[in-house]
Design an enzyme around this catalytic site. Structure first.
Site, PDB file in Angstrom:
ATOM      1  N   ARG A   4       0.835  -1.216   0.000  1.00 56.89           N
ATOM      2  CA  ARG A   4       0.000   0.000   0.000  1.00 56.89           C
ATOM      3  C   ARG A   4       0.866   1.262   0.000  1.00 56.89           C
ATOM      4  O   ARG A   4       0.533   2.251  -0.637  1.00 56.89           O
ATOM      5  CB  ARG A   4      -0.943  -0.021   1.214  1.00 56.89           C
ATOM      6  CG  ARG A   4      -1.818   1.219   1.318  1.00 56.89           C
ATOM      7  CD  ARG A   4      -2.827   1.089   2.451  1.00 56.89           C
ATOM      8  NE  ARG A   4      -3.578   2.315   2.669  1.00 56.89           N
ATOM      9  CZ  ARG A   4      -4.482   2.470   3.641  1.00 56.89           C
ATOM     10  NH1 ARG A   4      -4.751   1.466   4.471  1.00 56.89           N
ATOM     11  NH2 ARG A   4      -5.123   3.609   3.782  1.00 56.89           N
ATOM     12  N   ASN A  32     -10.434  -4.492  -0.596  1.00 54.54           N
ATOM     13  CA  ASN A  32     -10.548  -3.413  -1.577  1.00 54.54           C
ATOM     14  C   ASN A  32      -9.675  -3.680  -2.793  1.00 54.54           C
ATOM     15  O   ASN A  32      -8.697  -4.413  -2.692  1.00 54.54           O
ATOM     16  CB  ASN A  32     -10.120  -2.085  -0.921  1.00 54.54           C
ATOM     17  CG  ASN A  32     -11.269  -1.474  -0.140  1.00 54.54           C
ATOM     18  OD1 ASN A  32     -12.395  -1.452  -0.613  1.00 54.54           O
ATOM     19  ND2 ASN A  32     -10.975  -0.983   1.057  1.00 54.54           N
ATOM     20  N   CYS A  88     -18.917  -2.600   2.224  1.00 54.06           N
ATOM     21  CA  CYS A  88     -18.171  -1.412   2.633  1.00 54.06           C
ATOM     22  C   CYS A  88     -18.875  -0.819   3.849  1.00 54.06           C
ATOM     23  O   CYS A  88     -20.099  -0.848   3.935  1.00 54.06           O
ATOM     24  CB  CYS A  88     -18.154  -0.402   1.488  1.00 54.06           C
ATOM     25  SG  CYS A  88     -17.333   1.148   1.899  1.00 54.06           S
ATOM     26  N   HIS A 106     -17.377   3.111  -3.172  1.00 53.78           N
ATOM     27  CA  HIS A 106     -16.616   4.362  -3.042  1.00 53.78           C
ATOM     28  C   HIS A 106     -17.001   5.355  -4.149  1.00 53.78           C
ATOM     29  O   HIS A 106     -16.209   6.231  -4.510  1.00 53.78           O
ATOM     30  CB  HIS A 106     -15.097   4.099  -3.006  1.00 53.78           C
ATOM     31  CG  HIS A 106     -14.680   3.385  -1.735  1.00 53.78           C
ATOM     32  ND1 HIS A 106     -13.365   3.138  -1.421  1.00 53.78           N
ATOM     33  CD2 HIS A 106     -15.411   2.882  -0.707  1.00 53.78           C
ATOM     34  CE1 HIS A 106     -13.312   2.503  -0.248  1.00 53.78           C
ATOM     35  NE2 HIS A 106     -14.551   2.330   0.201  1.00 53.78           N
ATOM     36  N   TYR A 135     -15.344   9.537  -0.653  1.00 54.68           N
ATOM     37  CA  TYR A 135     -14.409   9.311  -1.759  1.00 54.68           C
ATOM     38  C   TYR A 135     -14.690  10.197  -2.960  1.00 54.68           C
ATOM     39  O   TYR A 135     -13.849  10.319  -3.849  1.00 54.68           O
ATOM     40  CB  TYR A 135     -14.412   7.835  -2.165  1.00 54.68           C
ATOM     41  CG  TYR A 135     -13.668   6.972  -1.155  1.00 54.68           C
ATOM     42  CD1 TYR A 135     -12.332   6.639  -1.342  1.00 54.68           C
ATOM     43  CD2 TYR A 135     -14.296   6.525   0.006  1.00 54.68           C
ATOM     44  CE1 TYR A 135     -11.647   5.872  -0.418  1.00 54.68           C
ATOM     45  CE2 TYR A 135     -13.619   5.762   0.943  1.00 54.68           C
ATOM     46  CZ  TYR A 135     -12.291   5.438   0.731  1.00 54.68           C
ATOM     47  OH  TYR A 135     -11.617   4.681   1.656  1.00 54.68           O
TER      48      TYR A 135
HETATM   49  P1  NAD Z   1      -3.543  -5.968   6.488  1.00 55.52           P
HETATM   50  O1  NAD Z   1      -2.400  -5.392   5.778  1.00 55.52           O
HETATM   51  O2  NAD Z   1      -3.466  -6.125   7.945  1.00 55.52           O
HETATM   52  O3  NAD Z   1      -3.860  -7.384   5.816  1.00 55.52           O
HETATM   53  C1  NAD Z   1      -4.700  -8.321   6.435  1.00 55.52           C
HETATM   54  C2  NAD Z   1      -4.048  -9.675   6.423  1.00 55.52           C
HETATM   55  O4  NAD Z   1      -4.071 -10.243   5.112  1.00 55.52           O
HETATM   56  C3  NAD Z   1      -2.574  -9.651   6.836  1.00 55.52           C
HETATM   57  O5  NAD Z   1      -2.418 -10.329   8.060  1.00 55.52           O
HETATM   58  C4  NAD Z   1      -1.866 -10.329   5.685  1.00 55.52           C
HETATM   59  O6  NAD Z   1      -0.805 -11.164   6.091  1.00 55.52           O
HETATM   60  C5  NAD Z   1      -2.993 -11.118   5.070  1.00 55.52           C
HETATM   61  N1  NAD Z   1      -2.787 -11.628   3.710  1.00 55.52           N
HETATM   62  C6  NAD Z   1      -2.032 -11.119   2.717  1.00 55.52           C
HETATM   63  N2  NAD Z   1      -2.128 -11.901   1.627  1.00 55.52           N
HETATM   64  C7  NAD Z   1      -2.970 -12.912   1.933  1.00 55.52           C
HETATM   65  C8  NAD Z   1      -3.476 -14.025   1.227  1.00 55.52           C
HETATM   66  N3  NAD Z   1      -3.129 -14.277  -0.032  1.00 55.52           N
HETATM   67  N4  NAD Z   1      -4.307 -14.870   1.872  1.00 55.52           N
HETATM   68  C9  NAD Z   1      -4.655 -14.655   3.153  1.00 55.52           C
HETATM   69  N5  NAD Z   1      -4.229 -13.596   3.864  1.00 55.52           N
HETATM   70  C10 NAD Z   1      -3.387 -12.757   3.267  1.00 55.52           C
HETATM   71  O7  NAD Z   1      -4.845  -5.186   6.025  1.00 55.52           O
HETATM   72  P2  NAD Z   1      -5.925  -4.297   6.772  1.00 55.52           P
HETATM   73  O8  NAD Z   1      -5.498  -2.901   6.665  1.00 55.52           O
HETATM   74  O9  NAD Z   1      -6.256  -4.865   8.062  1.00 55.52           O
HETATM   75  O10 NAD Z   1      -7.135  -4.451   5.760  1.00 55.52           O
HETATM   76  C11 NAD Z   1      -7.568  -5.711   5.337  1.00 55.52           C
HETATM   77  C12 NAD Z   1      -8.335  -5.611   4.050  1.00 55.52           C
HETATM   78  O11 NAD Z   1      -9.655  -5.161   4.292  1.00 55.52           O
HETATM   79  C13 NAD Z   1      -7.751  -4.678   3.011  1.00 55.52           C
HETATM   80  O12 NAD Z   1      -7.816  -5.295   1.747  1.00 55.52           O
HETATM   81  C14 NAD Z   1      -8.647  -3.463   3.081  1.00 55.52           C
HETATM   82  O13 NAD Z   1      -8.745  -2.813   1.843  1.00 55.52           O
HETATM   83  C15 NAD Z   1      -9.947  -4.073   3.449  1.00 55.52           C
HETATM   84  N6  NAD Z   1     -10.928  -3.195   4.122  1.00 55.52           N
HETATM   85  C16 NAD Z   1     -12.071  -2.946   3.466  1.00 55.52           C
HETATM   86  C17 NAD Z   1     -13.065  -2.199   4.027  1.00 55.52           C
HETATM   87  C18 NAD Z   1     -14.291  -1.930   3.216  1.00 55.52           C
HETATM   88  O14 NAD Z   1     -14.994  -0.957   3.453  1.00 55.52           O
HETATM   89  N7  NAD Z   1     -14.580  -2.752   2.213  1.00 55.52           N
HETATM   90  C19 NAD Z   1     -12.910  -1.680   5.323  1.00 55.52           C
HETATM   91  C20 NAD Z   1     -11.718  -1.971   5.999  1.00 55.52           C
HETATM   92  C21 NAD Z   1     -10.746  -2.739   5.390  1.00 55.52           C
HETATM   93  C1  G6P Z   2     -12.999   3.300   4.864  1.00 57.07           C
HETATM   94  C2  G6P Z   2     -13.359   2.538   3.613  1.00 57.07           C
HETATM   95  C3  G6P Z   2     -12.578   1.259   3.531  1.00 57.07           C
HETATM   96  C4  G6P Z   2     -11.100   1.533   3.642  1.00 57.07           C
HETATM   97  C5  G6P Z   2     -10.833   2.288   4.917  1.00 57.07           C
HETATM   98  C6  G6P Z   2      -9.388   2.719   4.968  1.00 57.07           C
HETATM   99  O1  G6P Z   2     -13.479   2.626   5.953  1.00 57.07           O
HETATM  100  O2  G6P Z   2     -14.728   2.243   3.519  1.00 57.07           O
HETATM  101  O3  G6P Z   2     -12.891   0.608   2.334  1.00 57.07           O
HETATM  102  O4  G6P Z   2     -10.382   0.323   3.635  1.00 57.07           O
HETATM  103  O5  G6P Z   2     -11.612   3.445   5.008  1.00 57.07           O
HETATM  104  O6  G6P Z   2      -9.048   2.857   6.302  1.00 57.07           O
HETATM  105  P1  G6P Z   2      -7.525   2.880   6.737  1.00 57.07           P
HETATM  106  O7  G6P Z   2      -7.574   3.019   8.207  1.00 57.07           O
HETATM  107  O8  G6P Z   2      -6.931   1.587   6.246  1.00 57.07           O
HETATM  108  O9  G6P Z   2      -6.930   4.038   6.012  1.00 57.07           O
HETATM  109 MN    MN Z   3     -15.031   0.860   1.805  1.00 62.15          MN
END
Ligand code: NAD
Ligand code: G6P
Ligand code: MN
Length: 434
Positions: free
Chosen positions: A93, A147, A169, A199, A254
């Protein structure tokens, strides 16, 4: 009881999900949670697994927590598969957010060039997961948070045999809650009809106890209501009041990247110089969280987790699983197949839209034509999303370049190519198809 598999279980967000599952037990009888991660995330996974175990035992919840690197064991006979992984971790990232900035382009991990690359890294992995699900849990629902959630959902809909997929989301829930708070009413009394893409969705209409209060909400968003100040902050953005009034629908946070690109670019460059990009800030917060999570006396989710952007994400997940499980038929905002709900978007494409949630899944409410002022942007972003999926699946350089060029945040074909080449090089280890 139900078995839930969480892929990317080592995420610092996981304690919130566990908290949600504990609180939702009476309506969603989960008895097994399997947290899965990869070798790189093993240490985080272990810390999270132990904390989750302390949380369920403190709450007296009859949930067994497992943690493993064996994805197939986790998927076997799961009722719900929640995906929240980040291929390449926060280090990836950081690259997504910093490399485009060198070219005066917003990186952004979901909407901009960063989102394109996060999709290129994620899509091959999610399609592998779908193949394993066909074998190991063909009845399961795939609930994807990873995402860019809309693009990932689009890829699953078009390139896998998994039909039971929903992209989620926390954004729409956060907006509804913010409006309810500004109106000083219970969130359940407020219903906002959302339509668009992840978004990139708009609140078309707001009702309080069934009565249309859209114009009052728009006035408040423009800072003209009694509680104007509070609601103006709702999307985290100061909009020009006359713009919001003319738009007539609620934008999401967004949208600032599209309606305020210069301000955002300047802000992101300033941030990058002062504190580091958002990814670097999150990295420090994550270090702080994991230090807390290791404390054997901690058995609830800590307050500091609220510093992440994903507030209410567990609420979104738990209420969705609950309504599928109980055939509740309430309305929730999810990413699902359009099926004609939004005019001008292909029927089979993923859209973010208010749906009735049934045992058979989400049934989108018919929204018809979007307002003329937003229709074009939504279609352009859908084109970007589809070309991105094509690039991820094919590994084709020209298709990836095309996706980059048609992204509204990228100013020219030549700049697109420079950013593309540098990001392809930086992410090589996680892009086996390129
Ligand atoms: P993070 O960097 O902590 O990753 C989560 C875990 O995924 C890590 O422990 C990592 O080792 C693991 N990982 C990496 N590749 C993998 C694979 N191939 N198989 C299984 N696990 C694997 O991430 P985070 O900041 O905690 O966010 C997690 C995810 O959730 C991100 O993709 C983020 O975009 C998403 N997210 C989405 C929303 C939403 O609104 N849709 C909200 C919050 C977070
Ligand atoms: C919002 C969005 C998520 C995104 C997050 C980022 O919650 O809906 O899709 O992953 O913001 O938060 P962060 O703490 O990783 O910047
Ligand atoms: Mn989102």
């Amino acid at each position: 009881g139900l078995k839930i598999a969480v892929i990317g279980g080592g995420s610092s967000y996981t304690p919130e999900l566990i908290d949600g599952l504990i609180k939702g037990q009476h309506e969603l009888p989960v008895n097994e949670v399997w947290l899965v991660d990869v070798e790189e995330g093993k240490e985080k996974l272990t810390i999270i697994g132990r904390l989750a175990q302390r949380m369920v035992s403190k709450a007296g919840a009859p949930i067994t927590i497992h943690w493993t690197l064996d994805r197939q064991a986790a998927l076997k006979e799961a009722a719900f598969v929640i995906t929240q992984f980040r291929v390449g971790g926060l280090a990836a990232r950081i690259k997504d957010e910093t490399i485009p900035l060198k070219y005066d382009v917003i990186g952004q991990e979901t909407n901009g060039p960063g989102g394109l690359f996060k999709a290129l890294r994620t899509i091959p992995v999610i399609l592998d997961i779908c193949e394993e699900m066909e074998e190991l849990c063909p009845e399961a629902w795939l609930i994807n948070f990873t995402n860019p959630a809309g693009i990932v959902t689009e890829a699953v809909l078009r390139h896998s045999r998994i039909n039971k997929v929903i992209g989620l989301c926390n954004g729409p829930i956060s907006i509804s809650r913010g409006i309810a708070a500004a109106l000083n009413v219970e969130p359940a009394r407020v219903r906002i009809d959302f339509a668009g893409l992840n978004h990139m969705s708009y609140g078309l209409k707001t009702a309080l106890d069934g009565e249309d209060i859209s114009s009052r909400v728009i006035a408040m968003l423009a800072g003209r209501g009694e509680d104007g100040q509070m609601i103006r902050q709702l999307t985290g953005v100061e909009w020009v009041p006359e713009f919001v009034e003319a738009l007539g629908v609620i934008p999401c946070g967004y949208h600032r990247y599209y309606y305020q690109p210069r301000t955002m670019l300047a802000a992101m460059k300033r941030e990058a110089a002062q504190t580091g990009t958002r990814a670097e800030v999150v990295k420090r917060l994550e270090d702080e969280l994991f230090a807390l999570y290791q404390d054997p006396n901690l058995n609830v989710k800590p307050k500091q987790l609220e510093g992440r952007g994903g507030a209410y994400y567990s609420e979104a997940a738990v209420q969705l699983m609950r309504s599928i499980y109980t055939d509740k038929r309430d309305i929730q905002v999810v990413n699902t197949r359009n099926q004609g709900a939004i005019a001008g978007i292909p029927d089979e494409s993923a859209v973010e839209v208010s749906c009735v949630i049934t045992r058979e899944g989400p049934r989108p409410l018919v929204m018809g034509e979007l307002p003329v002022a937003v229709r074009g942007l939504v279609q352009q972003i859908k084109s970007f999303e589809r070309v991105t999926v094509d690039a991820a699946v094919s590994g084709d350089y020209r298709t990836a370049l095309l996706a980059m060029v048609i992204n509204p945040l990228v100013p020219s074909d030549a700049v697109a190519k420079q950013i593309l080449d540098e990001l392809l090089e930086a992410h090589r280890a996680y892009l086996p198809r390129f």
